[in-house]
Design a protein around this motif. Structure first.
Motif, short mmCIF file in Angstrom:
data_model
loop_
_atom_site.label_atom_id
_atom_site.label_comp_id
_atom_site.label_asym_id
_atom_site.label_seq_id
_atom_site.Cartn_x
_atom_site.Cartn_y
_atom_site.Cartn_z
N ASN A 85 -15.42 -6.92 -0.93
CA ASN A 85 -15.46 -5.49 -0.63
C ASN A 85 -14.07 -4.86 -0.61
O ASN A 85 -13.83 -3.92 0.14
N TYR A 86 -13.16 -5.37 -1.45
CA TYR A 86 -11.78 -4.89 -1.33
C TYR A 86 -11.66 -3.39 -1.62
O TYR A 86 -10.75 -2.73 -1.16
N LYS A 87 -12.63 -2.85 -2.36
CA LYS A 87 -12.56 -1.41 -2.68
C LYS A 87 -12.76 -0.54 -1.44
O LYS A 87 -12.40 0.62 -1.42
N GLN A 88 -13.40 -1.10 -0.43
CA GLN A 88 -13.73 -0.29 0.75
C GLN A 88 -12.72 -0.44 1.87
O GLN A 88 -12.89 0.14 2.94
N ILE A 89 -11.65 -1.22 1.66
CA ILE A 89 -10.70 -1.45 2.76
C ILE A 89 -10.05 -0.14 3.19
O ILE A 89 -9.99 0.17 4.37
N GLY A 90 -9.58 0.62 2.22
CA GLY A 90 -9.01 1.93 2.53
C GLY A 90 -7.87 1.84 3.53
O GLY A 90 -6.91 1.10 3.35
N LYS A 91 -8.03 2.59 4.64
CA LYS A 91 -6.96 2.62 5.64
C LYS A 91 -7.12 1.53 6.69
O LYS A 91 -6.43 1.54 7.68
N HIS A 92 -8.07 0.65 6.49
CA HIS A 92 -8.44 -0.23 7.59
C HIS A 92 -7.72 -1.58 7.60
O HIS A 92 -8.15 -2.48 8.31
N SER A 93 -6.63 -1.71 6.84
CA SER A 93 -5.95 -3.01 6.79
C SER A 93 -5.51 -3.48 8.18
O SER A 93 -5.73 -4.63 8.57
N THR A 94 -4.87 -2.57 8.94
CA THR A 94 -4.36 -2.94 10.28
C THR A 94 -5.50 -3.40 11.17
O THR A 94 -5.42 -4.42 11.86
N VAL A 95 -6.58 -2.61 11.15
CA VAL A 95 -7.72 -2.92 12.01
C VAL A 95 -8.34 -4.26 11.62
O VAL A 95 -8.70 -5.07 12.48
N LEU A 96 -8.41 -4.51 10.32
CA LEU A 96 -9.01 -5.77 9.87
C LEU A 96 -8.17 -6.96 10.29
O LEU A 96 -8.70 -8.02 10.64
#
Lengths: 466, 109
Positions: A85-96
């Motif tokens: 689902n790498y297309k949906q990461i968006g701004k959520h890298s830190t949170v992930l």
């Protein structure tokens, strides 16, 4: 090297660093994820004392056979989930990244309060992640239920601390042995608190608001990774702390009711994500039943099978319904995804030649030795599970209604990412491979006597000494 | 006595959570609940005439208050702050989406 602590510290450090980067945050996520997966290969079993404080005064990270399986599972599932689902990461890298640190901590920690901290790190990341579904009311509901749940857990823990003066899992197990009424209320509070994340009834009201609108990333994170980590934690608590027979009966009833209602609700659902979310609830109930019965090994296979299958099904299910709610005949044009989805659903049902078969058969063998009611329930529920999952598969493979031979499904603009197809196929291949070679799961599978082994010894069976 | 007050605070918070349908008031209820819990944890470590747990040579360990619940509360406060911040962020988004803080008006549960 203390790789166990690095599994938590490294994603946290990268999450911190990622706040200072404006572009390319996801590279740090990929880096953290890859290093974590590599560390799994060199991770030793044993106990790591944080800060060097001797047990039971300090906080420890415990990698025994049980948590080793947990760490392996959550990190690999995280890896595959991000790839798909790498297309949906968006701004959520830190949170992930914080979520990765949180789930690793949840699985490995040997301290009750530390577990609360990691639980909160994970859930706060999950709150933020679920806002990407734009169903803010669902997220708010989740925040309230989960915050109250974890507060109840903390209340239970602090009551135990007041009575027995320790927070260490192992020391607590020894301290509470023989106490009954005194530990009843704390145990109830701890069980209720953890039930929120484990999606057990009646604490799972938040689930529908989150999963119905979840995209592939959120769905697989919530249903595969956080669910697996919570079930691992629940299993440890049920085996180590909940020793009172009345409390075990309560947990058993909760598990049975959750299993039955979850699967029946899934049967009654039409939308693909609703079916998957209720099926997740049912599986949590099953794991609770197995853990309470002391059948740790079958429970572990159920968690692994459910985690892998749900990751595949949520990712592909989201792809199938993204542009059009009507998912009929989606696989007619996307056979590879169809194959992965069908394998995952067959494994979830527990058909032979798939990993799920060993989960079901081991559960049944273990439960049959206790009484006849539980295996009967499990078999009936499996029939229901088979009915709705096969119905779903037929809908996804066949365009149009029954008897019609309409043209192939059309009207989709976006092509699915190649990495998603490959990642789900690899996971599906793993389910099949384990189905053919169950010995990779361990010798315990064929050794029937081990199914009845004392679970506490199993869970603390480690080189470092817990 | 203090632990009783803490439990009353927790019940008040729970009551607020269960009865109100206003999102901001629910967040306040959650905070009252958490404050009650924190107070309860503090009372666990308290002992009459206890002193700060710093070894100076002239005092014995028995004089100390238990420092662990204080450390726990410190962590719990930070976590509570984090949850409140996220909840307020979500509340703002709900207001942007629906134009109201009242769950009844939004039509949800």
């Amino acid at each position: 090297m203390a790789y166990s602590v690095l599994l938590i510290a490294l994603p946290l450090l990268l999450a911190f660093l990622s706040m200072f980067i404006k572009k390319g945050k996801e590279n740090l996520l990929y880096l953290g994820m890859l290093i974590n997966v590599m560390m799994l290969f060199v991770l030793d079993q044993g106990t790591y004392l944080i800060g060097g404080f001797a047990k039971p005064y300090g906080i420890s990270l415990v990698v025994d056979q049980y948590s080793y399986v947990g760490v392996l599972l959550v990190n690999l599932l995280f890896f595959f989930s991000i790839i798909s689902n790498y297309k949906q990461i968006g701004k959520h890298s830190t949170v992930l990244l914080t979520l990765l640190a949180g789930v690793n901590g949840m699985v490995m920690t040997g301290d009750l309060f530390n577990l609360f901290v990691f639980l909160e790190i994970t859930t706060i990341s999950a709150y933020i992640l679920t806002t990407s579904t734009k169903n803010y009311l669902g997220t708010f509901n989740y925040i309230i239920v989960s915050a109250v749940g974890s507060s109840l857990y903390l209340l239970g823990v602090i009551m135990l601390y007041a009575a027995f003066g320790t927070l260490d899992f192992r020391a607590m197990t020894e301290a509470i042995a023989g106490s009954h009424m005194q530990v009843m209320l704390p145990m109830l509070l701890i069980f209720a608190g953890l039930s929120v994340e484990a999606k057990l009834l009646p604490f799972n009201g938040w689930v529908k608001g989150i999963f119905t609108k979840a995209n592939g990333l959120v769905g697989s994170m919530m249903a595969a990774i956080i669910a697996s980590a919570s079930l691992f934690v629940m299993g440890r608590i049920l085996n180590v702390l909940i020793t009172d027979s009345l409390m075990m009966d309560i947990a058993m009833i909760v598990g049975v009711v959750t299993l039955i209602l979850g699967e029946l609700s899934a049967y009654n659902s039409k939308r693909i994500k609703d079916i998957l979310l209720y099926s997740s609830i049912g599986q949590s109930g099953l794991v609770t039943i197995l853990m309470i019965s002391g059948l740790v090994f079958p429970a572990l296979i159920v968690i692994i099978n459910n985690g892998i299958a749900k990751l595949i099904m949520f990712t592909i299910g989201d792809e199938a319904t993204r542009e059009n709610e009507d998912h009929k005949g989606f696989f007619a044009n996307h056979q590879l995804m169809g194959i992965a989805f069908t394998i995952a659903s067959f494994s979830l049902i527990g058909l032979p030649l798939f990993m799920g078969f060993y989960a079901k058969i081991n559960s049944l063998i273990g439960l049959f030795e206790m009484n006849l009611l539980l295996p009967a329930i499990l078999m009936l529920v499996t029939i229901v599970e088979g009915a709705y999952l096969i119905r779903l598969n037929i809908q996804l493979w066949h365009p149009g209604d029954e008897g019609e031979t309409t043209s192939v499904y059309e009207g989709r603009k976006q092509k699915p990412a190649l990495s998603m197809v490959l990642a789900t196929l690899v996971l599906a291949a793993a389910l099949v491979a384990v189905g053919f070679m169950p010995e990779v799961l361990g010798d315990r599978l064929t050794d029937k006597s081990l199914l009845n082994e004392k679970h506490i010894e199993y869970m603390t069976d480690l080189k470092g000494g817990m | 006595m203090m632990d009783l007050a803490a439990i009353v605070l927790m019940l008040l918070g729970l009551y607020a959570l269960l009865t109100t349908k206003h999102i901001i008031k629910m967040i306040i209820g959650l905070n009252v609940f958490e404050v009650g819990l924190n107070l309860f944890i503090i009372t666990i470590g308290y002992n009459e005439d206890g002193i700060a747990p710093i070894l100076t040579g002239s005092n014995s360990i028995k004089d100390f208050v238990d420092p662990l619940p204080q450390a726990i509360v410190l962590t719990a406060i930070v976590i509570g702050f984090g949850i409140t911040a996220v909840a307020l962020m979500v509340a703002r988004k709900i207001h942007e989406q629906h134009g109201t803080y009242d769950i009844n008006e939004i039509g949800g549960k």
